[in-house]
Design a protein around this motif. Structure first.
Motif, mmCIF file in Angstrom:
data_model
loop_
_atom_site.group_PDB
_atom_site.id
_atom_site.type_symbol
_atom_site.label_atom_id
_atom_site.label_comp_id
_atom_site.label_asym_id
_atom_site.label_seq_id
_atom_site.Cartn_x
_atom_site.Cartn_y
_atom_site.Cartn_z
ATOM 1 N N MET A 213 0.749 -1.036 0.059
ATOM 2 C CA MET A 213 0.031 0.113 0.085
ATOM 3 C C MET A 213 0.963 1.209 -0.063
ATOM 4 O O MET A 213 1.736 1.354 0.890
ATOM 5 C CB MET A 213 -0.953 -0.112 1.249
ATOM 6 N N SER A 214 0.749 2.111 -0.944
ATOM 7 C CA SER A 214 1.298 3.349 -0.985
ATOM 8 C C SER A 214 0.438 4.589 -1.081
ATOM 9 O O SER A 214 -0.335 4.430 -2.088
ATOM 10 C CB SER A 214 2.373 3.348 -1.980
ATOM 11 N N ILE A 215 0.672 5.481 -0.342
ATOM 12 C CA ILE A 215 -0.407 6.638 -0.443
ATOM 13 C C ILE A 215 0.577 8.065 -0.749
ATOM 14 O O ILE A 215 0.228 8.839 -0.223
ATOM 15 C CB ILE A 215 -1.047 6.715 0.945
ATOM 16 N N SER A 216 1.845 7.867 -1.337
ATOM 17 C CA SER A 216 2.570 8.865 -1.562
ATOM 18 C C SER A 216 2.012 9.912 -2.234
ATOM 19 O O SER A 216 2.399 11.132 -1.934
ATOM 20 C CB SER A 216 3.649 8.207 -2.338
ATOM 21 N N SER A 217 1.048 9.717 -3.033
ATOM 22 C CA SER A 217 0.243 10.893 -3.812
ATOM 23 C C SER A 217 -0.394 11.869 -2.968
ATOM 24 O O SER A 217 -0.920 12.798 -3.306
ATOM 25 C CB SER A 217 -0.473 10.347 -4.993
ATOM 26 N N GLN A 218 -0.795 11.212 -1.818
ATOM 27 C CA GLN A 218 -1.731 12.068 -0.828
ATOM 28 C C GLN A 218 -1.016 12.738 0.217
ATOM 29 O O GLN A 218 -1.211 13.774 0.648
ATOM 30 C CB GLN A 218 -2.658 11.027 -0.262
ATOM 31 N N VAL A 219 0.023 12.031 0.805
ATOM 32 C CA VAL A 219 0.518 12.521 2.230
ATOM 33 C C VAL A 219 1.284 13.912 2.087
ATOM 34 O O VAL A 219 2.282 14.005 1.123
ATOM 35 C CB VAL A 219 1.248 11.581 2.883
ATOM 36 N N ARG A 220 1.119 14.747 2.918
ATOM 37 C CA ARG A 220 1.675 16.216 2.918
ATOM 38 C C ARG A 220 1.876 16.337 4.445
ATOM 39 O O ARG A 220 3.003 17.193 4.511
ATOM 40 C CB ARG A 220 0.994 17.282 2.379
ATOM 41 N N GLY A 221 1.389 15.733 5.314
ATOM 42 C CA GLY A 221 1.772 16.286 6.626
ATOM 43 C C GLY A 221 1.801 14.683 7.447
ATOM 44 O O GLY A 221 1.367 13.959 7.485
ATOM 45 N N ILE A 222 2.939 14.778 8.414
ATOM 46 C CA ILE A 222 3.235 13.566 8.928
ATOM 47 C C ILE A 222 3.402 14.004 10.565
ATOM 48 O O ILE A 222 4.176 14.802 11.039
ATOM 49 C CB ILE A 222 4.594 12.728 8.737
ATOM 50 N N ILE A 223 2.622 13.211 11.564
ATOM 51 C CA ILE A 223 2.520 13.469 12.960
ATOM 52 C C ILE A 223 3.203 12.561 13.692
ATOM 53 O O ILE A 223 2.734 11.302 13.382
ATOM 54 C CB ILE A 223 1.061 13.674 13.350
ATOM 55 N N PHE A 224 4.103 12.747 14.411
ATOM 56 C CA PHE A 224 5.009 11.608 15.187
ATOM 57 C C PHE A 224 4.897 11.716 16.697
ATOM 58 O O PHE A 224 4.711 12.567 17.115
ATOM 59 C CB PHE A 224 6.672 11.935 14.955
ATOM 60 N N ASP A 225 4.755 10.659 17.272
ATOM 61 C CA ASP A 225 4.754 10.545 18.614
ATOM 62 C C ASP A 225 6.035 10.686 18.897
ATOM 63 O O ASP A 225 7.101 10.739 18.118
ATOM 64 C CB ASP A 225 4.295 9.145 19.084
ATOM 65 N N MET A 226 6.873 10.939 20.232
ATOM 66 C CA MET A 226 8.235 11.339 20.520
ATOM 67 C C MET A 226 8.564 10.053 21.239
ATOM 68 O O MET A 226 9.504 9.409 20.720
ATOM 69 C CB MET A 226 8.240 12.579 21.284
ATOM 70 N N ASP A 227 8.396 9.815 22.505
ATOM 71 C CA ASP A 227 8.955 8.864 23.338
ATOM 72 C C ASP A 227 8.854 7.350 22.552
ATOM 73 O O ASP A 227 7.698 6.887 22.312
ATOM 74 C CB ASP A 227 8.258 8.549 24.704
ATOM 75 N N ASN A 228 9.884 6.749 22.414
ATOM 76 C CA ASN A 228 9.827 5.440 21.851
ATOM 77 C C ASN A 228 9.483 5.285 20.491
ATOM 78 O O ASN A 228 9.195 4.145 19.965
ATOM 79 C CB ASN A 228 9.249 4.357 22.697
ATOM 80 N N THR A 229 9.251 6.431 19.837
ATOM 81 C CA THR A 229 9.039 6.495 18.328
ATOM 82 C C THR A 229 10.236 7.393 17.602
ATOM 83 O O THR A 229 10.877 6.660 16.796
ATOM 84 C CB THR A 229 7.736 7.025 17.899
ATOM 85 N N LEU A 230 10.744 8.557 18.137
ATOM 86 C CA LEU A 230 11.846 9.199 17.951
ATOM 87 C C LEU A 230 12.983 9.008 18.645
ATOM 88 O O LEU A 230 14.026 8.944 18.417
ATOM 89 C CB LEU A 230 11.556 10.656 17.375
ATOM 90 N N LEU A 231 12.516 9.205 20.027
ATOM 91 C CA LEU A 231 13.461 9.166 21.216
ATOM 92 C C LEU A 231 13.449 7.990 21.732
ATOM 93 O O LEU A 231 12.473 7.597 22.300
ATOM 94 C CB LEU A 231 13.251 10.434 21.955
ATOM 95 N N ARG A 232 14.692 7.538 22.282
ATOM 96 C CA ARG A 232 14.859 6.408 22.982
ATOM 97 C C ARG A 232 15.052 6.917 24.335
ATOM 98 O O ARG A 232 16.310 6.737 24.872
ATOM 99 C CB ARG A 232 15.883 5.248 22.439
ATOM 100 N N SER A 233 14.033 7.311 25.039
ATOM 101 C CA SER A 233 13.958 7.742 26.335
ATOM 102 C C SER A 233 13.998 6.728 27.621
ATOM 103 O O SER A 233 13.741 5.627 27.201
ATOM 104 C CB SER A 233 12.897 8.861 26.681
ATOM 105 N N SER A 234 14.317 7.045 28.637
ATOM 106 C CA SER A 234 14.432 5.958 29.787
ATOM 107 C C SER A 234 13.359 6.436 30.889
ATOM 108 O O SER A 234 13.671 6.107 32.079
ATOM 109 C CB SER A 234 15.784 5.841 30.278
#
Length: 216
Positions: free
Chosen positions: A1-22
């Motif tokens: 599945m690719s929806i590349s033609s649609q996506v313009r905005g991406i929402i990220f969680d932070m902890d344990n998605t972007l950052l490996r916090s403790s």
């Protein structure tokens, strides 16, 4: 599945998605639950095991927690966040992913952490400049799993259409908030099995952040 033609905005969680916090989420939850129980703010038999710290706090807020008690609870949370954010690192391939995404997409973080703690962690790890908007708990009407933060992000960028958003996170509360805000959700990491238990159906599950590029 690719929806590349649609996506313009991406929402990220932070902890344990972007950052490996403790951040010790279990200890945080226990301390908050103990305080709320001891002060008769949670009823006897409240199903603590089914909740996160944020959902317990939202429960007592909805039932009218005194301001002094609320401040006490949030101070506990802040202390756990600050300790857990010290020396936080990045999840694998974060910098590589953001370098690819930064020129073509609006990038947003929605986190239940305080705004101040989030910005400090993002600056320390060097990825703060990649993001167009950071939404901490002070910028939401209610913490995840409420869709409030995701709705705020969509409102902030009205030029991005409803069907042009996507989000990614590691926890069921990210999935619930995203889906309830009308944003398709991708689950990341080892907790994918919990999504089904909570009635959440991500569009896909990925175990490497670079696989996000297949869906944008």
């Amino acid at each position: 599945m690719s929806i590349s033609s649609q996506v313009r905005g991406i929402i990220f969680d932070m902890d344990n998605t972007l950052l490996r916090s403790s951040i010790n989420f279990q200890m945080m939850k226990k301390q908050v639950a103990d305080y709320l129980t001891e002060n008769d703010l949670l009823p006897v038999g409240f199903p603590i095991q089914e909740h996160t710290t944020s959902t317990m706090i939202e429960h007592v807020k909805a039932n009218g927690i005194p301001e002094e008690s609320y401040n006490e609870v949030m101070n506990m949370v802040v202390q756990h966040e600050l300790i857990g954010m010290e020396g936080a690192g990045l999840e694998s391939h974060v910098s590589e992913l953001l370098n690819v995404l930064m020129t073509g997409y609006v990038l947003v973080i929605v986190t239940n952490n305080s705004y101040k703690a989030a910005v400090h962690a993002l600056e320390t790890t060097g990825i703060h400049p990649y993001f167009d908007l950071i939404i901490g708990r002070e910028q939401m009407n209610a913490m995840k799993p409420s869709p409030s933060g995701y709705l705020a992000a969509k409102q902030h960028f009205p030029q991005i259409l409803e069907n042009e958003w996507i989000s990614i996170g590691d926890s069921w509360i990210d999935g619930r908030a995203s889906v309830d805000a009308g944003v398709p959700f991708i689950s990341y990491g080892p907790n994918g099995h919990l999504m089904k238990e909570k009635g959440i159906t991500p569009i896909t599950h990925i175990d490497s952040l670079l696989k996000l590029l297949d869906y944008v």
